[in-house]
Design a protein around this motif. Structure first.
Motif, PDB file in Angstrom:
ATOM      1  N   MET A 175      16.583  19.869  -0.849  1.00  0.00           N
ATOM      2  CA  MET A 175      15.045  18.990  -0.775  1.00  0.00           C
ATOM      3  C   MET A 175      15.211  17.681  -1.408  1.00  0.00           C
ATOM      4  O   MET A 175      15.531  17.761  -2.682  1.00  0.00           O
ATOM      5  N   SER A 176      14.762  16.610  -0.766  1.00  0.00           N
ATOM      6  CA  SER A 176      14.837  15.393  -1.582  1.00  0.00           C
ATOM      7  C   SER A 176      13.816  15.220  -2.308  1.00  0.00           C
ATOM      8  O   SER A 176      12.644  15.850  -2.298  1.00  0.00           O
ATOM      9  N   GLU A 177      13.815  14.280  -3.396  1.00  0.00           N
ATOM     10  CA  GLU A 177      12.969  14.179  -4.551  1.00  0.00           C
ATOM     11  C   GLU A 177      11.518  13.692  -3.878  1.00  0.00           C
ATOM     12  O   GLU A 177      11.493  12.716  -2.925  1.00  0.00           O
ATOM     13  N   ILE A 178      10.222  14.152  -4.593  1.00  0.00           N
ATOM     14  CA  ILE A 178       9.094  13.296  -4.111  1.00  0.00           C
ATOM     15  C   ILE A 178       8.826  12.156  -4.849  1.00  0.00           C
ATOM     16  O   ILE A 178       8.988  11.950  -5.985  1.00  0.00           O
ATOM     17  N   GLN A 179       8.555  11.163  -4.196  1.00  0.00           N
ATOM     18  CA  GLN A 179       8.081   9.927  -4.464  1.00  0.00           C
ATOM     19  C   GLN A 179       6.582   9.628  -4.412  1.00  0.00           C
ATOM     20  O   GLN A 179       6.383   9.551  -3.009  1.00  0.00           O
ATOM     21  N   VAL A 180       5.842   8.998  -5.363  1.00  0.00           N
ATOM     22  CA  VAL A 180       4.473   8.710  -5.050  1.00  0.00           C
ATOM     23  C   VAL A 180       4.437   7.051  -4.974  1.00  0.00           C
ATOM     24  O   VAL A 180       4.973   6.642  -6.164  1.00  0.00           O
ATOM     25  N   ILE A 181       3.800   6.764  -4.095  1.00  0.00           N
ATOM     26  CA  ILE A 181       3.751   5.233  -3.797  1.00  0.00           C
ATOM     27  C   ILE A 181       2.264   4.802  -3.858  1.00  0.00           C
ATOM     28  O   ILE A 181       1.422   5.408  -3.432  1.00  0.00           O
ATOM     29  N   GLN A 182       1.947   3.583  -4.942  1.00  0.00           N
ATOM     30  CA  GLN A 182       0.730   3.175  -4.913  1.00  0.00           C
ATOM     31  C   GLN A 182       0.570   2.302  -3.883  1.00  0.00           C
ATOM     32  O   GLN A 182       1.427   1.408  -3.640  1.00  0.00           O
ATOM     33  N   ILE A 183      -0.523   2.468  -3.079  1.00  0.00           N
ATOM     34  CA  ILE A 183      -0.576   1.714  -1.686  1.00  0.00           C
ATOM     35  C   ILE A 183      -1.042   0.233  -1.981  1.00  0.00           C
ATOM     36  O   ILE A 183      -1.956  -0.084  -2.767  1.00  0.00           O
ATOM     37  N   GLU A 184      -0.248  -0.696  -1.537  1.00  0.00           N
ATOM     38  CA  GLU A 184      -0.642  -1.954  -1.606  1.00  0.00           C
ATOM     39  C   GLU A 184      -0.228  -2.746  -0.326  1.00  0.00           C
ATOM     40  O   GLU A 184      -1.172  -3.789   0.229  1.00  0.00           O
ATOM     41  N   SER A 185       0.943  -2.462   0.286  1.00  0.00           N
ATOM     42  CA  SER A 185       1.053  -3.143   1.805  1.00  0.00           C
ATOM     43  C   SER A 185       0.299  -2.522   2.905  1.00  0.00           C
ATOM     44  O   SER A 185      -0.157  -1.378   2.766  1.00  0.00           O
ATOM     45  N   ALA A 186       0.277  -3.419   3.846  1.00  0.00           N
ATOM     46  CA  ALA A 186      -0.395  -2.937   5.145  1.00  0.00           C
ATOM     47  C   ALA A 186       0.370  -1.755   5.776  1.00  0.00           C
ATOM     48  O   ALA A 186      -0.525  -1.016   6.450  1.00  0.00           O
ATOM     49  N   ARG A 187       1.507  -1.840   5.691  1.00  0.00           N
ATOM     50  CA  ARG A 187       2.348  -0.647   6.289  1.00  0.00           C
ATOM     51  C   ARG A 187       2.120   0.634   5.790  1.00  0.00           C
ATOM     52  O   ARG A 187       1.754   1.661   6.151  1.00  0.00           O
ATOM     53  N   ASP A 188       1.799   0.572   4.322  1.00  0.00           N
ATOM     54  CA  ASP A 188       1.516   1.858   3.358  1.00  0.00           C
ATOM     55  C   ASP A 188       0.104   2.244   3.836  1.00  0.00           C
ATOM     56  O   ASP A 188      -0.116   3.397   3.869  1.00  0.00           O
TER      57      ASP A 188
ATOM     58  N   GLU B 107     -14.428   1.084  -7.642  1.00  0.00           N
ATOM     59  CA  GLU B 107     -13.133   0.813  -7.403  1.00  0.00           C
ATOM     60  C   GLU B 107     -12.287   2.053  -7.017  1.00  0.00           C
ATOM     61  O   GLU B 107     -12.663   3.031  -6.990  1.00  0.00           O
ATOM     62  N   CYS B 108     -11.356   1.740  -5.993  1.00  0.00           N
ATOM     63  CA  CYS B 108     -10.542   2.859  -5.486  1.00  0.00           C
ATOM     64  C   CYS B 108      -8.899   2.627  -5.462  1.00  0.00           C
ATOM     65  O   CYS B 108      -8.657   1.431  -5.121  1.00  0.00           O
ATOM     66  N   GLN B 109      -8.240   3.321  -5.723  1.00  0.00           N
ATOM     67  CA  GLN B 109      -6.863   3.020  -5.743  1.00  0.00           C
ATOM     68  C   GLN B 109      -6.147   4.390  -4.931  1.00  0.00           C
ATOM     69  O   GLN B 109      -6.432   5.507  -5.209  1.00  0.00           O
ATOM     70  N   THR B 110      -5.552   4.082  -4.056  1.00  0.00           N
ATOM     71  CA  THR B 110      -4.860   5.084  -3.095  1.00  0.00           C
ATOM     72  C   THR B 110      -3.476   5.338  -3.059  1.00  0.00           C
ATOM     73  O   THR B 110      -2.600   4.223  -3.565  1.00  0.00           O
ATOM     74  N   TYR B 111      -2.787   6.465  -2.960  1.00  0.00           N
ATOM     75  CA  TYR B 111      -1.510   6.622  -2.946  1.00  0.00           C
ATOM     76  C   TYR B 111      -1.013   7.535  -2.051  1.00  0.00           C
ATOM     77  O   TYR B 111      -1.720   8.433  -1.280  1.00  0.00           O
ATOM     78  N   ILE B 112       0.379   7.561  -1.532  1.00  0.00           N
ATOM     79  CA  ILE B 112       0.992   8.482  -0.722  1.00  0.00           C
ATOM     80  C   ILE B 112       2.096   9.049  -1.302  1.00  0.00           C
ATOM     81  O   ILE B 112       2.767   8.653  -2.064  1.00  0.00           O
ATOM     82  N   ALA B 113       2.372  10.543  -0.980  1.00  0.00           N
ATOM     83  CA  ALA B 113       3.446  11.037  -1.553  1.00  0.00           C
ATOM     84  C   ALA B 113       4.552  11.059  -0.277  1.00  0.00           C
ATOM     85  O   ALA B 113       4.305  11.279   0.782  1.00  0.00           O
ATOM     86  N   ILE B 114       5.854  10.537  -0.869  1.00  0.00           N
ATOM     87  CA  ILE B 114       7.004  10.487   0.404  1.00  0.00           C
ATOM     88  C   ILE B 114       8.016  11.393  -0.205  1.00  0.00           C
ATOM     89  O   ILE B 114       8.534  11.717  -1.271  1.00  0.00           O
TER      90      ILE B 114
END
Length: 385
Positions: free
Chosen positions: A1-14, A56-63
């Protein structure tokens, strides 16, 4: 299984990946109903919403590999901090595959961001506040949620509790069939008459001639009446106007009642048609033509959610809530309503729970608000107690 990466959302794509993830996660779930896409976008601050005028709100996705496997939003509710004088931040819009590594990484990210705001406790889920959808479903997974109520897989409870979240407060929904109402009314009509005579209260429907004004008046009652409700933060004037703009298209006037004393509106009750089957049909898309399917022939929807029965604090000991329900019930029967859900009701609201249970309503779902770390049962105290 590949590593989990959490990305702080900034771009329109994310942002797009964050918003789209529930459609991937729930694609085979027969009970899930999507959020309206435009509403979800604004509630996570990807489009303008008055809640974020001061919060305020900050969103994240796990990849994992190239796939999104989870998401979360960390929410700094300045109004809550100022009102309750406690450093509690919030999380919401949480979704995850059944994997503790994924969920723990998301909770770590949200908690880390909240700590930069001076918060020491993380509470949720709220999406993004108690004035919107909230709570983790922990029982009642065998039916579709009513309009504006949350739904999630049963394994979420384990994901939260294995991280260390503990219960802060439960919220309940109560369900009943319309044929139960005539017998219930036999018991309550005499009491309602006595209350009306003692108080001089008059029950009236929402005024069609001044519809938008009345919707705003009814929401103002909601906003002013919940002063002593656990965790409640009043909506700003801008939030009230935004909610009025949305609800005025959804409300059926016959399913909204108000109670007046000396010509002043002091209480209001809302019953909204259960739009969820139609939202599923349009897949959460209002445009270009989804809104037409959503709103057509609203009177043909035979399930309602009674989402608010509110009385101003200075009138709350007069029994006016009973008058509001007495005004709503005949209209529901005349409209051919077959089922009703009363939601949500706080665990600590013993009066409302007792009234519903005595009336024969069945508690059908439980939603839980969690704290991390646990802050003790004192957190259940109401303001001023």
């Amino acid at each position: 299984m590949s590593e989990i990466q959490v990305i702080q959302i900034e771009s329109a794509r994310d942002k797009k990946r964050f918003l789209q993830f529930p459609w991937l996660l729930y694609k085979d779930d027969p009970y899930w109903v999507p959020m309206l896409r435009g509403e979800q976008k604004s509630l996570v601050n990807y489009a303008k919403h008055p809640f974020y005028d001061r919060n305020e709100c900050q969103t994240y996705i796990a990849i994992q590999g190239s796939e999104v496997v989870g998401r979360i939003a960390a929410i700094f509710n300045r109004g809550h901090v100022e009102r309750y004088k406690e450093n509690i931040g919030f999380f919401g819009f949480f979704e995850s595959i059944n994997d503790t590594e994924v969920s723990h990484a998301l909770f770590d990210a949200a908690l880390g961001w909240l700590k930069t705001k001076g918060m020491t406790i993380m509470r949720g889920p709220v999406n993004p506040s108690l004035n919107h959808t909230l709570g983790l479903l922990i029982d009642g997974f065998d039916s579709t949620p009513f309009f504006m109520m949350t739904y999630n897989p049963s394994y979420y409870e384990r994901l939260l509790e294995e991280y260390g979240f503990r219960k802060s407060q439960d919220l309940y929904s109560y369900w009943g069939k319309i044929e139960m109402l005539p017998k219930i009314r036999e018991r309550f009509v005499p009491m309602a008459k006595v209350i009306a005579e003692k108080t001089g209260a008059i029950v009236r429907p929402l005024d069609r001639r001044n519809f938008a004004r009345d919707v705003e008046l009814f929401l103002n009652i909601y906003n002013r009446s919940l002063t002593n409700t656990w965790g409640f933060v009043p909506m700003s004037e801008a939030e009230l106007k935004a909610m009025t703009a949305g609800l005025k298209y959804l409300i059926v006037p016959e399913l909204a009642t108000g109670v007046e004393i000396d010509g002043q509106l002091v209480g209001a009750s809302f019953g909204l048609p259960d739009y969820n089957p139609r939202i599923r049909e349009i897949n959460g898309r209002l445009f270009p033509f989804g809104f037409l399917k959503l709103l057509r022939n609203k009177d043909q929807i035979k399930r309602i959610r009674v989402l608010s029965t509110n009385v101003l604090p200075e009138y709350q000991m007069h029994g006016l809530a009973l008058l509001l329900l007495e005004g709503l019930v005949p209209q529901a029967i005349a409209s051919g309503i077959q089922e009703a859900e009363f939601s949500w009701v706080l665990e600590s609201n013993r009066f409302s729970r007792g009234s519903l249970e005595k009336g024969g309503a069945i508690r059908n779902k439980t939603f839980r608000i969690y704290d991390y770390p646990e802050i003790g049962r004192d957190s259940l105290a109401l303001p001023g107690q």
